[in-house]
Structure formats: structure tokens, C-alpha cells
Write an enzyme that holds these catalytic residues in place. Structure first.
Site, PDB file in Angstrom:
ATOM      1  N   GLY A 220      39.187  80.460  11.004  1.00 56.35           N
ATOM      2  CA  GLY A 220      39.541  80.137   9.621  1.00 56.35           C
ATOM      3  C   GLY A 220      40.844  80.803   9.238  1.00 56.35           C
ATOM      4  O   GLY A 220      41.566  81.310  10.100  1.00 56.35           O
ATOM      5  N   ASN A 221      41.150  80.781   7.965  1.00 55.98           N
ATOM      6  CA  ASN A 221      42.358  81.465   7.508  1.00 55.98           C
ATOM      7  C   ASN A 221      42.123  82.064   6.126  1.00 55.98           C
ATOM      8  O   ASN A 221      41.055  81.897   5.542  1.00 55.98           O
ATOM      9  CB  ASN A 221      43.563  80.510   7.527  1.00 55.98           C
ATOM     10  N   ARG A 222      43.112  82.760   5.626  1.00 52.98           N
ATOM     11  CA  ARG A 222      42.909  83.553   4.412  1.00 52.98           C
ATOM     12  C   ARG A 222      43.207  82.811   3.112  1.00 52.98           C
ATOM     13  O   ARG A 222      43.246  83.415   2.052  1.00 52.98           O
ATOM     14  CB  ARG A 222      43.782  84.820   4.489  1.00 52.98           C
TER      15      ARG A 222
END
Ligand code: CTP
Length: 423
Positions: A220-222
């Protein structure tokens, strides 16, 4: 290349805010709004109607605002509060605004302190309606709302969902966080909520995608989704018909009057956005879409020990934004669909943020690129942003540091002239 335009500095001083509270069950939610406003340093005067005090006591409003609370014009007469409160305010927010309160405001009544304050206010005034769907849809209310808007007031689109008891439908008060965000935006920029997108259909993607590795893990990412949500919220409040395609976001409430479609992976986001783009006037890709996904999805949890992987093979995801631009060029999407991309750039020894952004605009072929400078805790998961707006016609606007809502309002301003003619 056209001249650079620089957005002005944003005033964020302590401001005078009048919170009007009309008599509806949603009056209890005004307490959270008052608290959010005082905690941001603003000076708040609460002006309830007499019937609002049937729902929330005067002492609660006085304690939360730190100021005396009256409903009529015959208290503190030497200070002439029915004139001064309105005259001195930087913003008046009425939340909840009942059908009755808006009817009185639309006809110019001044039969209590709140309506008198509304008549003397020369600052932005925002009504946040809350009532049963039948009342909201009644021609009398529809006309009163139109009258208030025509006079330059902001009348917020209510949320849909559970009303008092088991009823559901349009008419619910938006969440206090959302009202606060709109109020804070009006304090940053008084003309940020015109009804200039009525009848326009916008598709907006937000948040990060999650690419599963096994049943419990993902890449995932932030991205928090805050910027995309701010855009969706504002576009809806400017009158647009908005569908928000939301990936993973940081516990954000659905914006009022917005259809939300939830997705997880880049492929799901691509399918949803592409299908919705067909009927849209504009697509705004503010989502942080994963460029790669794990090539294989393990059917069961990947374990340590014998057979454990030491690498994760990746496969490239389709570029949704580039796909939209291509579809438009090939006639699969209406030629006048406006397409907006986002770029999060850090800059390095080879080039600065702007150089990379210009290259990205050219590579992606979209009409507008919103550029965020990231790194050093900037842009992700925070409430403020700064950056640039690059347009395919070569114009470049620096966006002064400000809230994501302010950024969203600038993006919608730049998008509006790119939209196909309304009809
Ligand atoms: N985007 C997309 N589909 C992808 C990747 C990105 O639609 N598979 C969109 C994003 O929503 C954003 C824009 O493309 O609007 C730019 O995203 P960014 O990640 O900055 O661009 P990349 O092309 O991935 O470039 P980079 O090599 O800098 O990561």
C-alpha cells in the site's frame, strides 16, 4: 510558456465567528463544531433560537464558547448585540439551519437575535440545513434555499442517511468535521463556495490502492485520501454531481451529497473510473495508484520456513490516467471530457519538483496537473499542502501554502473553464 501567477498569502488569524443554532435534533452536533472553532483559536459567539435551547442548554453553549448566550434582542441592550454581532463577524454559520429558520432568513425577518444578526452580517454566511427529507424537498424550502443562494449566502447540501428515528434520505446535517472544514475554508477564502458547478458530473478518485500479496498482506502507500475527499466535498457543495472512487483512506467520513464507490486495488479503481468516465464532464485522478502489484496472489498466508520467498515479483499496473487520455484521443471517451492528474514529486540532483512535473504533464497528456511537493512530511497524511497547478496550455500557478480545502478550491477554479458547456 505564460507568466507565473502566484496565489496570495492566506490569512489564518483569530477570527470572529457567530454560530447560529436553530431548533432541531441535530443541534447537539453544533457543540462539536463550536469546540473545533474555539480550538482553532477563533472567537465564537453562539446565537441559538429559543427552540434550539429545547435541545441543548444555554450553559453548554456558554461553556463551549466562553461567551454569554442570548436568544432575544432585549438582553445586553447597551451593547446593541443584534447589530454588533452581525456587523463584527468574519463568518456566520447556522448549523443546524431548520426549514423555519431559512424561511425567516429568506423573508428578512428579524424577530430574534439570530435573524437580526443575519440581517446585519456583511461577512460570508453559511446555512447548514438539517430537516426531514419532505421538508427539504418542499417547494417552499426549495424556493427559500434558492433565494438565500441568489443573495450570496452559502446553503450547504445536506447529507443523506439516517434522520431522526428510522427515516433515511437527504436532509441530515453533515458531520461537524465537514462543517468545520467548509467554515474554515470560507475564513481562508470568502468566495470559495460559489454554485458554479451545477449540473456538472465529476468523477474523483482518492486515497491509496492496496495490492494484495496473500489473504492478510498487501502493498500500500501513505495516501490519506484527504485531498481527494476535499475536492469531492467542495465540488458537491459547488453544485456538481460527484462520484468519489475511494481506495484506502484514513478513516474519513463520506462527504455530504457525494456518491462513494469503494475499491481496493488499482485494477478495481481502473474499472470503476473508466466505467464512470463515460458519463462525466471531468475526471480528477487524485488517488495514489500503485504502479505495481504482486504478480501472484497467494491463496493462503505466506509462511516462514521451507519454501519462503526472498523476493516479491511485481507486475506493472495499467496507468488509469494515461488510459483515459488515450480513450479520449481514440474517441472512446467524449472529446470534451476534462482530465486532471496529480503528481507528488520530491525533486533530486537531476531536477527540481517543477521540472519533473512539467515532464509528467507532457507524458500523461492530461489538461491540468496538480503538483504537490512531497518528502519531509509534506503532503501525505497532513492537512496543509503547497504546490503548483500546471495547465496543458502552458500556464503555471504557484499555490500558496494552505489547507487541502483551499487547494481543492483552486483546482476547481482552474477546472471550470475546461469543462464542456453546461447542458
Ligand atoms: N496514476 C494512474 N494510474 C497509475 C499510476 C498513477 O492513474 N497506475 C495517476 C495518479 O492518480 C496521478 C498521476 O497518475 O493523477 C500521477 O501519478 P504519479 O504516481 O505521480 O505518476 P507516475 O506516472 O506513477 O510517475 P512516477 O514515475 O513519478 O511514479
Amino acid at each position: 510558456m505564460s507568466a507565473h501567477t502566484v496565489d496570495g498569502p492566506v490569512e489564518s488569524a483569530r477570527r470572529r465567528v457567530v454560530v447560529g443554532v436553530a431548533g432541531g435534533i441535530a443541534a447537539y452536533k453544533s457543540c462539536a463544531l463550536i469546540r473545533a472553532l474555539t480550538e482553532s483559536g477563533h472567537q465564537v459567539r453562539v446565537v441559538p433560537t429559543e427552540s434550539a435551547l429545547e435541545f441543548v442548554g444555554r450553559a453548554t453553549f456558554e461553556a463551549l464558547s466562553g461567551n454569554p448566550v442570548h436568544t432575544g434582542v432585549f438582553t445586553e441592550v447597551p451593547q446593541v448585540p443584534h447589530v454588533r454581532l452581525g456587523q463584527e463577524a468574519d463568518l456566520v454559520v447556522v448549523a443546524p439551519a431548520t426549514a423555519d429558520l431559512m424561511a425567516r432568513a429568506a423573508t428578512g425577518r428579524a424577530d430574534d437575535l439570530l435573524t437580526a444578526t443575519l440581517l446585519t452580517a456583511r461577512c460570508p454566511v453559511m446555512f447548514v440545513p438539517a430537516m426531514h427529507t419532505e421538508m427539504w424537498e418542499h417547494p417552499a424550502t426549495v424556493e427559500n434555499v434558492a433565494t438565500l443562494r441568489r443573495r450570496g449566502n452559502v446553503v450547504v447540501e445536506p447529507a443523506s442517511g439516517r434522520l431522526t428515528g428510522k427515516d433515511t434520505g437527504a436532509g441530515r446535517l453533515p458531520e461537524p468535521d465537514e462543517i468545520f472544514a467548509l467554515a474554515a475554508l470560507l475564513l481562508e477564502r470568502a468566495d470559495a463556495l460559489p454554485r458554479d458547478l451545477e449540473g456538472r458530473r465529476l468523477v474523483i478518485s482518492a486515497g491509496g490502492t492496496r495490492e494484495p500479496l496473500d489473504p492478510v498482506r498487501f502493498l500500500g502507500n501513505r495516501s490519506s485520501g484527504k485531498q481527494g475527499y476535499a475536492l469531492a466535498r467542495l465540488a458537491a457543495q459547488r453544485g456538481a454531481d460527484v462520484t468519489l472512487v475511494a481506495g484506502a483512506v484514513a478513516g474519513l467520513d463520506d462527504p455530504a451529497a457525494v456518491d462513494v464507490v469503494r475499491v481496493q486495488t488499482a485494477a478495481q479503481m481502473g474499472d470503476a473510473v473508466t466505467a464512470l468516465a463515460a458519463g462525466a464532464d471531468a475526471v480528477i485522478m487524485s488517488a495514489a495508484v500503485a504502479d505495481f502489484r504482486p504478480t501472484t496472489l497467494a491463496a493462503s498466508k505466506i509462511k516462514k520456513g521451507a519454501g519462503e520467498p526472498d523476493t516479491i515479483p511485481l507486475t506493472k499496473n495499467d496507468d488509469i490516467l494515461a488510459g483515459l487520455v488515450k480513450a479520449r484521443a481514440e474517441g472512446d471517451l467524449a472529446a470534451d471530457t476534462a482530465i486532471v492528474g496529480f503528481a507528488a514529486e520530491t525533486g533530486d540532483e537531476q531536477g527540481d519538483v517543477l521540472t519533473y512535473a512539467r515532464e509528467k504533464l507532457a507524458r500523461k497528456g492530461c489538461d491540468l496537473l496538480v503538483v504537490n511537493a512531497v518528502g519531509d512530511g509534506k503532503a501525505f497524511e497532513v492537512d496543509n499542502n503547497d504546490g503548483w497547478l500546471l495547465s496543458a496550455d502552458g500556464s503555471e500557478t504557484a499555490l500558496a501554502h494552505g489547507s487541502k480545502a483551499l487547494m481543492a478550491s483552486r483546482v476547481l477554479d482552474a477546472l471550470r473553464p475546461l469543462l464542456p458547456p453546461a447542458g
